[in-house]
Design an enzyme around this catalytic site. Structure first.
Site, PDB file in Angstrom:
ATOM      1  N   ASN A  62      16.539 -10.378 -23.370  1.00  0.00           N
ATOM      2  CA  ASN A  62      15.512  -9.598 -24.056  1.00  0.00           C
ATOM      3  C   ASN A  62      15.946  -8.136 -24.133  1.00  0.00           C
ATOM      4  O   ASN A  62      16.616  -7.618 -23.227  1.00  0.00           O
ATOM      5  CB  ASN A  62      14.137  -9.761 -23.402  1.00  0.00           C
ATOM      6  N   CYS A  93      13.098 -10.846 -28.094  1.00  0.00           N
ATOM      7  CA  CYS A  93      13.179 -11.745 -26.949  1.00  0.00           C
ATOM      8  C   CYS A  93      14.590 -12.309 -26.801  1.00  0.00           C
ATOM      9  O   CYS A  93      15.387 -12.320 -27.745  1.00  0.00           O
ATOM     10  CB  CYS A  93      12.212 -12.913 -27.123  1.00  0.00           C
ATOM     11  N   GLU A 137      14.177  -4.562 -24.988  1.00  0.00           N
ATOM     12  CA  GLU A 137      12.930  -3.857 -25.291  1.00  0.00           C
ATOM     13  C   GLU A 137      13.199  -2.525 -25.976  1.00  0.00           C
ATOM     14  O   GLU A 137      14.342  -2.049 -26.031  1.00  0.00           O
ATOM     15  CB  GLU A 137      12.131  -3.651 -23.992  1.00  0.00           C
ATOM     16  N   ASN A 138      12.118  -1.959 -26.500  1.00  0.00           N
ATOM     17  CA  ASN A 138      12.213  -0.687 -27.204  1.00  0.00           C
ATOM     18  C   ASN A 138      10.960   0.117 -26.908  1.00  0.00           C
ATOM     19  O   ASN A 138       9.883  -0.464 -26.738  1.00  0.00           O
ATOM     20  CB  ASN A 138      12.343  -0.961 -28.714  1.00  0.00           C
ATOM     21  N   GLU A 180      15.486 -15.425 -26.521  1.00  0.00           N
ATOM     22  CA  GLU A 180      15.719 -16.622 -27.340  1.00  0.00           C
ATOM     23  C   GLU A 180      16.169 -16.244 -28.751  1.00  0.00           C
ATOM     24  O   GLU A 180      17.092 -16.844 -29.305  1.00  0.00           O
ATOM     25  CB  GLU A 180      14.445 -17.474 -27.426  1.00  0.00           C
TER      26      GLU A 180
HETATM   27 ZN   LIG Z   1       9.852 -14.636 -27.702  1.00  0.00          ZN
END
Ligand SMILES: [Zn+2]
Length: 159
Positions: free
Chosen positions: A64, A75, A66-67, A77
């Protein structure tokens, strides 16, 4: 199958011990666990790793990312899937997700379920294994993309 109790709760029957899984599945879980170590998650501190095996046997993994503009986050996946798809690989035969929660397993969010279901082409399901990076003996939730999202959105475009 022997019943396993965690925190007084009985496991879902789809939970299996890591050691009983095929070597190819174990390898995929390890790839997801390794990718988790690359997670960029300063806001949630919730690291996730994912790995997809494609029909040619390759593994594509992701974490993952993030921002500070939260909606721009991605994510694990979808990171893994984007890597595979952008390399010309669209036929996924298995998916693994690794994250650490006290209770239960981390399964893909709704967006990722939809994203992966796009590639469960012609109803060909994608087995999905959710595991934790610790907690030995390692236990694994065995499910699938279509089990997690049985009626995904789909355009009736003759696909
Ligand atoms: Zn997700």
């Amino acid at each position: 199958m022997s019943q396993i109790y965690i925190n007084g709760m009985r496991d879902d029957p789809s939970v299996r011990e890591y050691d009983t899984l095929d070597a190819s599945v174990q390898e995929l879980i390890q790839a997801a666990a390794a990718a988790r170590n690359q997670a960029y998650c300063p806001y949630s501190n919730f690291a996730v790793g994912a790995a997809l095996r494609t029909s040619d046997g390759s593994i594509y993994s992701g974490c993952n990312i993030e921002n500070s503009a939260f909606a721009a986050s991605i994510c694990a996946e979808r990171t893994a899937a984007a890597k595979a798809i952008s390399e010309g690989k669209r036929e996924f035969i298995a998916c693994a997700v690794v994250a650490q929660q006290e209770k239960g397993f981390t399964t893909p969010c709704g967006i990722c379920r939809q994203f992966l279901a796009e590639f469960a082409i012609n109803g060909k399901d994608i087995p999905l294994y959710a595991a934790k990076p610790t907690n030995l003996p390692l236990r694994v939730l065995c499910s699938s993309v279509l089990e997690l999202l049985p009626k995904s959105f789909s355009l009736d475009n003759g696909k």
